[in-house]
Design a protein around this motif. Structure first.
Motif, PDB file in Angstrom:
ATOM      1  N   LYS A  64      -8.024  63.728 -67.642  1.00  0.00           N
ATOM      2  CA  LYS A  64      -8.309  63.230 -69.073  1.00  0.00           C
ATOM      3  C   LYS A  64      -8.974  64.297 -69.813  1.00  0.00           C
ATOM      4  CE  LYS A  64      -8.467  58.236 -68.627  1.00  0.00           C
ATOM      5  NZ  LYS A  64      -9.322  56.855 -69.023  1.00  0.00           N
ATOM      6  N   VAL A  65      -9.846  64.830 -69.302  1.00  0.00           N
ATOM      7  CA  VAL A  65     -10.694  65.963 -70.018  1.00  0.00           C
ATOM      8  C   VAL A  65      -9.683  66.977 -70.584  1.00  0.00           C
ATOM      9  CG1 VAL A  65     -12.544  67.695 -69.821  1.00  0.00           C
ATOM     10  CG2 VAL A  65     -12.682  65.182 -68.798  1.00  0.00           C
ATOM     11  N   PRO A  66      -8.981  67.597 -69.654  1.00  0.00           N
ATOM     12  CA  PRO A  66      -8.239  68.675 -69.877  1.00  0.00           C
ATOM     13  C   PRO A  66      -6.780  68.293 -70.958  1.00  0.00           C
ATOM     14  CG  PRO A  66      -7.725  68.500 -67.521  1.00  0.00           C
ATOM     15  CD  PRO A  66      -9.167  67.706 -68.141  1.00  0.00           C
ATOM     16  N   PHE A  67      -6.454  67.019 -70.641  1.00  0.00           N
ATOM     17  CA  PHE A  67      -5.225  66.542 -71.439  1.00  0.00           C
ATOM     18  C   PHE A  67      -5.563  66.403 -72.840  1.00  0.00           C
ATOM     19  CE2 PHE A  67      -2.877  62.916 -73.368  1.00  0.00           C
ATOM     20  CZ  PHE A  67      -1.941  63.432 -72.999  1.00  0.00           C
ATOM     21  N   ARG A  68      -7.067  66.127 -72.966  1.00  0.00           N
ATOM     22  CA  ARG A  68      -7.658  65.700 -74.387  1.00  0.00           C
ATOM     23  C   ARG A  68      -7.653  67.087 -75.030  1.00  0.00           C
ATOM     24  NH1 ARG A  68     -11.857  60.951 -72.786  1.00  0.00           N
ATOM     25  NH2 ARG A  68     -10.148  59.154 -72.699  1.00  0.00           N
ATOM     26  N   GLU A  69      -8.058  68.029 -74.303  1.00  0.00           N
ATOM     27  CA  GLU A  69      -8.151  69.598 -74.861  1.00  0.00           C
ATOM     28  C   GLU A  69      -6.806  69.895 -75.326  1.00  0.00           C
ATOM     29  OE1 GLU A  69     -10.765  72.262 -73.138  1.00  0.00           O
ATOM     30  OE2 GLU A  69     -11.839  70.769 -72.233  1.00  0.00           O
ATOM     31  N   VAL A  70      -5.975  69.660 -74.567  1.00  0.00           N
ATOM     32  CA  VAL A  70      -4.525  70.230 -74.921  1.00  0.00           C
ATOM     33  C   VAL A  70      -3.998  69.542 -76.022  1.00  0.00           C
ATOM     34  CG1 VAL A  70      -2.109  70.674 -74.127  1.00  0.00           C
ATOM     35  CG2 VAL A  70      -4.314  71.523 -72.585  1.00  0.00           C
ATOM     36  N   PHE A  71      -4.069  67.963 -75.918  1.00  0.00           N
ATOM     37  CA  PHE A  71      -3.096  67.386 -76.841  1.00  0.00           C
ATOM     38  C   PHE A  71      -4.201  66.541 -77.968  1.00  0.00           C
ATOM     39  CE2 PHE A  71      -0.504  67.353 -73.151  1.00  0.00           C
ATOM     40  CZ  PHE A  71       0.737  67.522 -73.787  1.00  0.00           C
ATOM     41  N   ALA A  81       0.224  59.189 -71.432  1.00  0.00           N
ATOM     42  CA  ALA A  81      -0.070  60.642 -71.557  1.00  0.00           C
ATOM     43  C   ALA A  81       1.174  61.311 -70.812  1.00  0.00           C
ATOM     44  CB  ALA A  81      -1.270  60.791 -70.539  1.00  0.00           C
ATOM     45  N   VAL A  82       1.636  60.769 -69.762  1.00  0.00           N
ATOM     46  CA  VAL A  82       2.930  61.401 -69.173  1.00  0.00           C
ATOM     47  C   VAL A  82       4.172  61.440 -70.194  1.00  0.00           C
ATOM     48  CG1 VAL A  82       4.664  61.080 -67.474  1.00  0.00           C
ATOM     49  CG2 VAL A  82       2.195  60.893 -66.747  1.00  0.00           C
ATOM     50  N   LEU A 106       1.952  65.761 -64.376  1.00  0.00           N
ATOM     51  CA  LEU A 106       1.054  66.055 -65.607  1.00  0.00           C
ATOM     52  C   LEU A 106       0.334  67.435 -65.404  1.00  0.00           C
ATOM     53  CD1 LEU A 106       0.605  65.145 -68.485  1.00  0.00           C
ATOM     54  CD2 LEU A 106      -1.162  63.602 -67.612  1.00  0.00           C
ATOM     55  N   LEU A 107      -0.481  67.222 -64.167  1.00  0.00           N
ATOM     56  CA  LEU A 107      -1.234  68.517 -63.920  1.00  0.00           C
ATOM     57  C   LEU A 107      -0.478  69.859 -63.879  1.00  0.00           C
ATOM     58  CD1 LEU A 107      -3.917  69.968 -62.718  1.00  0.00           C
ATOM     59  CD2 LEU A 107      -2.771  69.110 -60.187  1.00  0.00           C
ATOM     60  N   ALA A 108       0.711  69.641 -62.950  1.00  0.00           N
ATOM     61  CA  ALA A 108       1.653  70.881 -63.145  1.00  0.00           C
ATOM     62  C   ALA A 108       2.023  71.395 -64.587  1.00  0.00           C
ATOM     63  CB  ALA A 108       2.874  70.772 -62.215  1.00  0.00           C
ATOM     64  N   LEU A 109       2.244  70.332 -65.292  1.00  0.00           N
ATOM     65  CA  LEU A 109       2.734  70.908 -66.898  1.00  0.00           C
ATOM     66  C   LEU A 109       1.393  71.726 -67.521  1.00  0.00           C
ATOM     67  CD1 LEU A 109       4.785  68.796 -69.384  1.00  0.00           C
ATOM     68  CD2 LEU A 109       2.583  69.549 -70.110  1.00  0.00           C
ATOM     69  N   LEU A 110       0.084  71.297 -67.536  1.00  0.00           N
ATOM     70  CA  LEU A 110      -0.926  71.442 -68.050  1.00  0.00           C
ATOM     71  C   LEU A 110      -1.068  73.039 -67.513  1.00  0.00           C
ATOM     72  CD1 LEU A 110      -3.109  68.835 -68.320  1.00  0.00           C
ATOM     73  CD2 LEU A 110      -1.911  69.606 -69.988  1.00  0.00           C
ATOM     74  N   HIS A 112       1.340  74.853 -66.037  1.00  0.00           N
ATOM     75  CA  HIS A 112       2.361  75.717 -66.664  1.00  0.00           C
ATOM     76  C   HIS A 112       2.134  76.481 -68.224  1.00  0.00           C
ATOM     77  CE1 HIS A 112       6.424  77.359 -67.004  1.00  0.00           C
ATOM     78  NE2 HIS A 112       6.422  76.755 -68.181  1.00  0.00           N
ATOM     79  N   ARG A 113       1.235  75.561 -68.855  1.00  0.00           N
ATOM     80  CA  ARG A 113       0.798  75.668 -70.038  1.00  0.00           C
ATOM     81  C   ARG A 113      -0.308  76.969 -70.119  1.00  0.00           C
ATOM     82  NH1 ARG A 113       1.316  71.123 -74.611  1.00  0.00           N
ATOM     83  NH2 ARG A 113       3.383  70.267 -74.208  1.00  0.00           N
ATOM     84  N   GLY A 114      -0.783  77.102 -69.135  1.00  0.00           N
ATOM     85  CA  GLY A 114      -1.766  78.274 -68.749  1.00  0.00           C
ATOM     86  C   GLY A 114      -3.111  77.558 -69.159  1.00  0.00           C
ATOM     87  N   PHE A 115      -3.316  76.389 -68.930  1.00  0.00           N
ATOM     88  CA  PHE A 115      -4.686  75.740 -69.097  1.00  0.00           C
ATOM     89  C   PHE A 115      -5.712  76.337 -67.703  1.00  0.00           C
ATOM     90  CE2 PHE A 115      -8.120  72.710 -68.714  1.00  0.00           C
ATOM     91  CZ  PHE A 115      -8.503  72.544 -70.144  1.00  0.00           C
TER      92      PHE A 115
END
Length: 210
Positions: A64-71, A81-82, A106-110, A112-115
């Motif tokens: 949730k933490v990195p997802f919120r940072e990205v989105f 989220a997915v 979802l982890l793989a997508l983040l 891939h975005r370089g997070f």
């Protein structure tokens, strides 16, 4: 569920799988959606059933933490989220296996975005009893009885403090409050990258003593 194995068997199989894949002794992290799985559910279930769990479950990445940072700080459940990330949800929501697979996607997508990921949470209190140490042998999977208590009710000498990880993904720094006042002498954990010159790199802070 009816065809599943017991929790102790599942932990052993998972640990063996990590070993066979060459992952167990590398720098890896458990990834979850929310802190519930590792902080509450797995911990309490292992305590209740007197099962020792591997120590790598004691710190994890709450996706949730990195997802919120990205989105942009959006708050939503895993399925939302997915879909917000542009992926199609696969399987049934709240099914453990399907949730895990979608979390991995979802982890793989983040990634891939370089997070750049780092540990977001950890368990601060670890029992010092050697019988609670993880051992793969089935005969050593039992642990002493656990009596639920809040940290403030526990005497400090009964526990050892395994440094939790700060939000930078490194072991935190332990400090003592020296300023006169009600908290003088209290022990706390803070950012592991703190220096006198630059201060803290993240806002992690947690009291050790009440």
């Amino acid at each position: 569920v009816d065809r599943g194995v017991t929790l102790s068997e599942a932990l052993l199989k998972h640990d063996k799988w990590l070993e066979n894949k060459g992952i167990k002794n590398t720098n890896f992290a458990v990834v979850t959606w929310s802190n519930w799985d590792c902080r509450v559910m797995l911990e309490s279930e292992c305590r209740y059933k007197k099962i020792c769990k591997p120590p790598y479950f004691n710190h994890w990445i709450n996706l949730k933490v990195p997802f919120r940072e990205v989105f942009g700080g959006v708050r939503c459940n895993l399925k939302e989220a997915v879909e917000l990330a542009g992926l199609d949800w696969q399987g049934r929501a709240h099914c453990g296996l399907d949730d895990a697979r979608n979390t991995a996607r979802l982890l793989a997508l983040l990634m891939h975005r370089g997070f750049k990921f780092s540990i977001t949470n950890s368990l601060m209190w670890q029992s010092a009893d050697p019988l609670l140490a993880w051992n793969q042998a089935p005969g050593h999977l039992s642990a002493p009885p656990y009596y639920p208590q809040k940290p403030k009710d526990l005497h400090i000498s009964q526990f050892q403090f395994n440094h939790p990880y700060c939000f930078c993904g490194v072991k935190s720094t332990k400090g003592i409050v020296r300023k006169p006042g009600p908290k003088q002498g209290a022990v706390f954990f803070g950012c592991g990258n703190w220096t006198l010159a630059t201060g803290a790199r993240c806002h992690y802070f947690e009291w050790v003593t009440p």
